[in-house]
Scaffold this motif. Sequence first.
Motif, PDB file in Angstrom:
ATOM      1  N   ASN A  60       1.065  14.873  -8.333  1.00 17.06           N
ATOM      2  CA  ASN A  60       1.975  16.021  -8.435  1.00 17.06           C
ATOM      3  C   ASN A  60       2.365  16.306  -9.880  1.00 17.06           C
ATOM      4  O   ASN A  60       2.418  17.460 -10.296  1.00 17.06           O
ATOM      5  N   ALA A  61       2.646  15.267 -10.621  1.00 13.57           N
ATOM      6  CA  ALA A  61       3.082  15.456 -12.010  1.00 13.57           C
ATOM      7  C   ALA A  61       1.976  16.033 -12.879  1.00 13.57           C
ATOM      8  O   ALA A  61       2.217  16.950 -13.675  1.00 13.57           O
ATOM      9  N   HIS A  62       0.771  15.530 -12.742  1.00 14.35           N
ATOM     10  CA  HIS A  62      -0.301  15.936 -13.652  1.00 14.35           C
ATOM     11  C   HIS A  62      -1.149  17.080 -13.116  1.00 14.35           C
ATOM     12  O   HIS A  62      -1.493  17.990 -13.862  1.00 14.35           O
ATOM     13  N   ILE A  63      -1.478  17.060 -11.861  1.00 14.21           N
ATOM     14  CA  ILE A  63      -2.286  18.127 -11.283  1.00 14.21           C
ATOM     15  C   ILE A  63      -1.428  19.371 -11.076  1.00 14.21           C
ATOM     16  O   ILE A  63      -1.904  20.489 -11.221  1.00 14.21           O
ATOM     17  N   GLY A  64      -0.156  19.177 -10.767  1.00 17.80           N
ATOM     18  CA  GLY A  64       0.750  20.319 -10.605  1.00 17.80           C
ATOM     19  C   GLY A  64       0.802  21.168 -11.859  1.00 17.80           C
ATOM     20  O   GLY A  64       0.745  22.397 -11.801  1.00 17.80           O
ATOM     21  N   ASP A  65       0.884  20.521 -13.032  1.00 24.51           N
ATOM     22  CA  ASP A  65       0.900  21.254 -14.296  1.00 24.51           C
ATOM     23  C   ASP A  65      -0.400  22.024 -14.492  1.00 24.51           C
ATOM     24  O   ASP A  65      -0.394  23.186 -14.897  1.00 24.51           O
ATOM     25  N   ALA A  66      -1.522  21.398 -14.196  1.00 27.46           N
ATOM     26  CA  ALA A  66      -2.820  22.054 -14.362  1.00 27.46           C
ATOM     27  C   ALA A  66      -2.950  23.226 -13.405  1.00 27.46           C
ATOM     28  O   ALA A  66      -3.498  24.278 -13.765  1.00 27.46           O
ATOM     29  N   THR A  67      -2.445  23.069 -12.192  1.00 25.15           N
ATOM     30  CA  THR A  67      -2.510  24.145 -11.206  1.00 25.15           C
ATOM     31  C   THR A  67      -1.674  25.339 -11.656  1.00 25.15           C
ATOM     32  O   THR A  67      -2.114  26.485 -11.563  1.00 25.15           O
ATOM     33  N   ARG A  68      -0.476  25.074 -12.156  1.00 24.27           N
ATOM     34  CA  ARG A  68       0.376  26.175 -12.639  1.00 24.27           C
ATOM     35  C   ARG A  68      -0.286  26.894 -13.804  1.00 24.27           C
ATOM     36  O   ARG A  68      -0.269  28.116 -13.897  1.00 24.27           O
ATOM     37  N   GLN A  69      -0.915  26.135 -14.725  1.00 22.87           N
ATOM     38  CA  GLN A  69      -1.582  26.755 -15.867  1.00 22.87           C
ATOM     39  C   GLN A  69      -2.771  27.590 -15.409  1.00 22.87           C
ATOM     40  O   GLN A  69      -2.998  28.687 -15.895  1.00 22.87           O
ATOM     41  N   ALA A  70      -3.541  27.094 -14.457  1.00 20.86           N
ATOM     42  CA  ALA A  70      -4.691  27.842 -13.936  1.00 20.86           C
ATOM     43  C   ALA A  70      -4.226  29.136 -13.275  1.00 20.86           C
ATOM     44  O   ALA A  70      -4.848  30.197 -13.454  1.00 20.86           O
ATOM     45  N   ALA A  71      -3.131  29.064 -12.541  1.00 18.00           N
ATOM     46  CA  ALA A  71      -2.595  30.272 -11.903  1.00 18.00           C
ATOM     47  C   ALA A  71      -2.142  31.271 -12.960  1.00 18.00           C
ATOM     48  O   ALA A  71      -2.389  32.472 -12.838  1.00 18.00           O
ATOM     49  N   ASP A 106       0.811  -1.217   0.000  1.00 18.68           N
ATOM     50  CA  ASP A 106       0.000   0.000   0.000  1.00 18.68           C
ATOM     51  C   ASP A 106       0.847   1.271   0.000  1.00 18.68           C
ATOM     52  O   ASP A 106       0.484   2.255  -0.633  1.00 18.68           O
ATOM     53  N   LYS A 107       1.964   1.251   0.714  1.00 18.18           N
ATOM     54  CA  LYS A 107       2.825   2.441   0.765  1.00 18.18           C
ATOM     55  C   LYS A 107       3.411   2.751  -0.611  1.00 18.18           C
ATOM     56  O   LYS A 107       3.544   3.913  -0.992  1.00 18.18           O
ATOM     57  N   VAL A 108       3.756   1.727  -1.339  1.00 21.80           N
ATOM     58  CA  VAL A 108       4.294   1.913  -2.693  1.00 21.80           C
ATOM     59  C   VAL A 108       3.201   2.491  -3.593  1.00 21.80           C
ATOM     60  O   VAL A 108       3.429   3.449  -4.337  1.00 21.80           O
ATOM     61  N   LEU A 109       1.992   1.931  -3.504  1.00 14.96           N
ATOM     62  CA  LEU A 109       0.876   2.445  -4.310  1.00 14.96           C
ATOM     63  C   LEU A 109       0.559   3.889  -3.949  1.00 14.96           C
ATOM     64  O   LEU A 109       0.305   4.717  -4.835  1.00 14.96           O
ATOM     65  N   ALA A 110       0.587   4.219  -2.668  1.00 18.09           N
ATOM     66  CA  ALA A 110       0.333   5.596  -2.240  1.00 18.09           C
ATOM     67  C   ALA A 110       1.385   6.541  -2.817  1.00 18.09           C
ATOM     68  O   ALA A 110       1.070   7.661  -3.229  1.00 18.09           O
ATOM     69  N   GLY A 111       2.627   6.078  -2.875  1.00 21.79           N
ATOM     70  CA  GLY A 111       3.684   6.890  -3.481  1.00 21.79           C
ATOM     71  C   GLY A 111       3.436   7.125  -4.961  1.00 21.79           C
ATOM     72  O   GLY A 111       3.654   8.229  -5.470  1.00 21.79           O
ATOM     73  N   PHE A 112       2.955   6.097  -5.661  1.00 20.78           N
ATOM     74  CA  PHE A 112       2.624   6.249  -7.078  1.00 20.78           C
ATOM     75  C   PHE A 112       1.525   7.298  -7.258  1.00 20.78           C
ATOM     76  O   PHE A 112       1.600   8.154  -8.136  1.00 20.78           O
ATOM     77  N   VAL A 113       0.487   7.203  -6.418  1.00 18.75           N
ATOM     78  CA  VAL A 113      -0.627   8.153  -6.515  1.00 18.75           C
ATOM     79  C   VAL A 113      -0.123   9.572  -6.280  1.00 18.75           C
ATOM     80  O   VAL A 113      -0.461  10.492  -7.017  1.00 18.75           O
ATOM     81  N   GLU A 114       0.715   9.747  -5.272  1.00 16.07           N
ATOM     82  CA  GLU A 114       1.257  11.073  -4.972  1.00 16.07           C
ATOM     83  C   GLU A 114       2.086  11.605  -6.139  1.00 16.07           C
ATOM     84  O   GLU A 114       1.941  12.766  -6.539  1.00 16.07           O
ATOM     85  N   ASP A 115       2.937  10.763  -6.685  1.00 15.19           N
ATOM     86  CA  ASP A 115       3.768  11.178  -7.826  1.00 15.19           C
ATOM     87  C   ASP A 115       2.916  11.577  -9.025  1.00 15.19           C
ATOM     88  O   ASP A 115       3.158  12.604  -9.662  1.00 15.19           O
ATOM     89  N   LEU A 116       1.929  10.743  -9.345  1.00 14.52           N
ATOM     90  CA  LEU A 116       1.062  11.032 -10.492  1.00 14.52           C
ATOM     91  C   LEU A 116       0.269  12.307 -10.266  1.00 14.52           C
ATOM     92  O   LEU A 116       0.117  13.130 -11.174  1.00 14.52           O
ATOM     93  N   SER A 142       4.413  26.647  -6.293  1.00 17.82           N
ATOM     94  CA  SER A 142       5.728  26.025  -6.226  1.00 17.82           C
ATOM     95  C   SER A 142       5.683  24.690  -6.981  1.00 17.82           C
ATOM     96  O   SER A 142       4.634  24.095  -7.161  1.00 17.82           O
ATOM     97  N   ASP A 143       6.851  24.275  -7.427  1.00 17.99           N
ATOM     98  CA  ASP A 143       6.953  23.001  -8.125  1.00 17.99           C
ATOM     99  C   ASP A 143       6.752  21.866  -7.136  1.00 17.99           C
ATOM    100  O   ASP A 143       7.193  21.937  -5.993  1.00 17.99           O
ATOM    101  N   PRO A 144       6.063  20.793  -7.596  1.00 16.24           N
ATOM    102  CA  PRO A 144       5.910  19.632  -6.716  1.00 16.24           C
ATOM    103  C   PRO A 144       7.250  18.921  -6.569  1.00 16.24           C
ATOM    104  O   PRO A 144       8.168  19.152  -7.353  1.00 16.24           O
ATOM    105  N   PRO A 145       7.366  18.073  -5.580  1.00 10.05           N
ATOM    106  CA  PRO A 145       8.615  17.317  -5.432  1.00 10.05           C
ATOM    107  C   PRO A 145       8.852  16.441  -6.648  1.00 10.05           C
ATOM    108  O   PRO A 145       7.915  16.103  -7.369  1.00 10.05           O
ATOM    109  N   SER A 146      10.102  16.096  -6.868  1.00  4.49           N
ATOM    110  CA  SER A 146      10.443  15.241  -7.999  1.00  4.49           C
ATOM    111  C   SER A 146       9.795  13.883  -7.837  1.00  4.49           C
ATOM    112  O   SER A 146       9.674  13.372  -6.728  1.00  4.49           O
ATOM    113  N   PRO A 147       9.353  13.277  -8.970  1.00  6.83           N
ATOM    114  CA  PRO A 147       8.745  11.938  -8.880  1.00  6.83           C
ATOM    115  C   PRO A 147       9.741  10.925  -8.351  1.00  6.83           C
ATOM    116  O   PRO A 147      10.945  11.055  -8.540  1.00  6.83           O
ATOM    117  N   ARG A 148       9.193   9.929  -7.700  1.00  6.01           N
ATOM    118  CA  ARG A 148      10.039   8.821  -7.224  1.00  6.01           C
ATOM    119  C   ARG A 148      10.434   7.961  -8.417  1.00  6.01           C
ATOM    120  O   ARG A 148       9.704   7.886  -9.377  1.00  6.01           O
TER     121      ARG A 148
END
Length: 104
Positions: free
Chosen positions: A71-82, A59-69, A97-103
Amino acid sequence: MHSRTRTVAAAAALLLVLTGCGDEPAKADPKACRAVMEKRFVENTADGTVPPECKGIDDKVLAGFVEDLFNAHIGDATRQAAKDLEDEQGGMKVTVSDPPSPRP
């Protein structure tokens, strides 16, 4: 606005992927699992079920994947909206601010 709603819905569905995953020993390939999760997220086809490629992954690995995804995809949309808000006449200054780097 509809794309944000779909994006948030897809993120919520990805979070549901964590439901039903047990502490079984990892039998699947984490890279294949992450790739399937990202494909479902990008194509907005996440349905809350655990992809076969992810069965047995911690579950911890899956949670990390969800967080990375997220940050990668929603972060871009958030920056564009701003940026869109700033570009409007009388718009406001927004700092994202930029999200943390993907794992790996």
